[in-house]
Design an enzyme around this catalytic site. Structure first.
Site, short mmCIF file in Angstrom:
data_model
loop_
_atom_site.label_atom_id
_atom_site.label_comp_id
_atom_site.label_asym_id
_atom_site.label_seq_id
_atom_site.Cartn_x
_atom_site.Cartn_y
_atom_site.Cartn_z
N SER A 170 -11.20 5.33 1.38
CA SER A 170 -10.47 4.31 0.64
C SER A 170 -11.39 3.13 0.32
O SER A 170 -12.41 3.31 -0.33
CB SER A 170 -9.23 3.88 1.44
OG SER A 170 -8.41 3.03 0.68
N ASP A 235 -1.66 11.02 -4.36
CA ASP A 235 -2.04 9.71 -3.84
C ASP A 235 -1.32 8.62 -4.64
O ASP A 235 -1.50 8.50 -5.85
CB ASP A 235 -3.55 9.53 -3.94
CG ASP A 235 -4.07 8.33 -3.15
OD1 ASP A 235 -3.36 7.32 -3.07
OD2 ASP A 235 -5.19 8.43 -2.61
N HIS A 264 -2.09 9.09 0.16
CA HIS A 264 -3.30 8.28 0.45
C HIS A 264 -3.64 8.27 1.93
O HIS A 264 -4.81 8.21 2.29
CB HIS A 264 -3.08 6.85 -0.03
CG HIS A 264 -4.33 6.02 -0.01
ND1 HIS A 264 -5.40 6.27 -0.85
CD2 HIS A 264 -4.69 4.94 0.75
CE1 HIS A 264 -6.37 5.39 -0.61
NE2 HIS A 264 -5.95 4.58 0.36
#
Length: 288
Positions: A170, A235, A264
């Site tokens: 991320s 996501d 995610h």
């Protein structure tokens, strides 16, 4: 990443924004620290104390395999570092940059489990303003933080670049891409990566503006190491299209892992995740 209100989105364009302000709005959610580091009288040994919120899942024996210390960045901040010895015969060490809403305490159990399953040691660090690290989280500090971690990994432990796998998850893909674009390593793994801050906030953005933050899309083509990209197809935070766009820009992409149905924060829960990492580390890197 945070969702922005309409007024906040307008401010990004109407206020002449700077990358640091965009970064703070979009990315950083440091939790209340879930650990402390206590230094002994000699100043050379640090002891890790985990709070209940760290959700430690192992025994004290596994905890003894974790070494923590503090190091200073070129920006003057002191950042917490963690070396997790998961395997005595590990060829590779993951330089792991974690996501935006966790700290080293919360990640410690995950590191033990991941490293032992893919036969890698793991070196990680907390960004400025996270956990026991001083300062504030900013884009520039992210780059300084990973530089300090890279130097510590190489000098303190004597690990050569060809034995380091740069792993970013991320927001952690931002310092990871920046470092990998400047230094060659064994490989790079980008887990739920973003192309840039503006492209997250405004999905139709086609070019990088001067005030954009986290421009992974402009840096990834400079990476000469093999790159594995992992992204969930559902996501809801960083759209799957970001992973695809970065994959297309790689010089040396390997077969990516697109996890059908994953979002995610749950990619690691799918069996394909560990299997792909095992295959990549144990077999593909040997032949690359």
């Amino acid at each position: 990443m945070n969702n922005l209100s309409f007024s906040e989105l307008c401010c990004l364009f109407c206020c002449p924004p700077c990358p640091g302000k965009i970064a703070s709005k979009l990315a950083f959610l440091p939790p209340d620290p879930t650990y402390t580091l206590m230094c002994d009288e000699s100043g050379g040994r640090w002891t890790l104390h985990l709070s209940e919120r760290a959700d430690w899942q192992y025994s004290s024996r596994e905890k003894d395999a974790i070494e923590c210390f503090m190091t200073r960045t070129c920006k003057g901040n002191r950042i917490a570092c963690m070396f997790v010895r998961c395997s005595p015969n590990a060829k590779y060490t993951l330089l792991f940059s974690h996501g935006n809403a966790v700290d080293l305490g919360q990640m410690s159990s995950f590191y033990i489990g991941l490293g032992s399953r893919i036969n890698c040691n793991i070196f990680s660090y907390d960004y400025s303003g996270y956990g026991a690290s001083s300062g504030k989280p900013t884009e520039k500090n992210l780059y300084a933080d990973i530089d300090a971690a890279w130097v510590a990994l190489r000098t303190r432990y004597g690990i050569r670049p060809e034995n380091v796998i740069i792993y970013g998850q991320s927001i952690g893909t931002v310092p990871s891409v920046d470092l990998a674009a400047r230094y060659e390593s064994a490989a790079v793994i980008l887990h739920s990566p973003l192309t840039s801050g503006m492209r997250v906030a405004f999905p139709d953005t086609k070019k990088t503006y001067c005030f954009d933050a986290f421009p992974n899309i402009d840096k990834i083509s400079k990476i000469t190491s093999p790159v594995l990209i992992i992204h969930g197809t559902e996501d809801e935070v960083i759209d799957f299209s970001h992973g695809l766009a970065l994959f297309e820009r790689c010089q040396r992409p390997v077969e990516p892992l697109w996890v059908e149905g994953a979002g995610h924060n749950d990619v690691e829960l799918y069996g394909q995740y560990l299997e792909r990492l095992k295959q990549f580390v144990s077999h593909e890197l040997v032949n690359l």
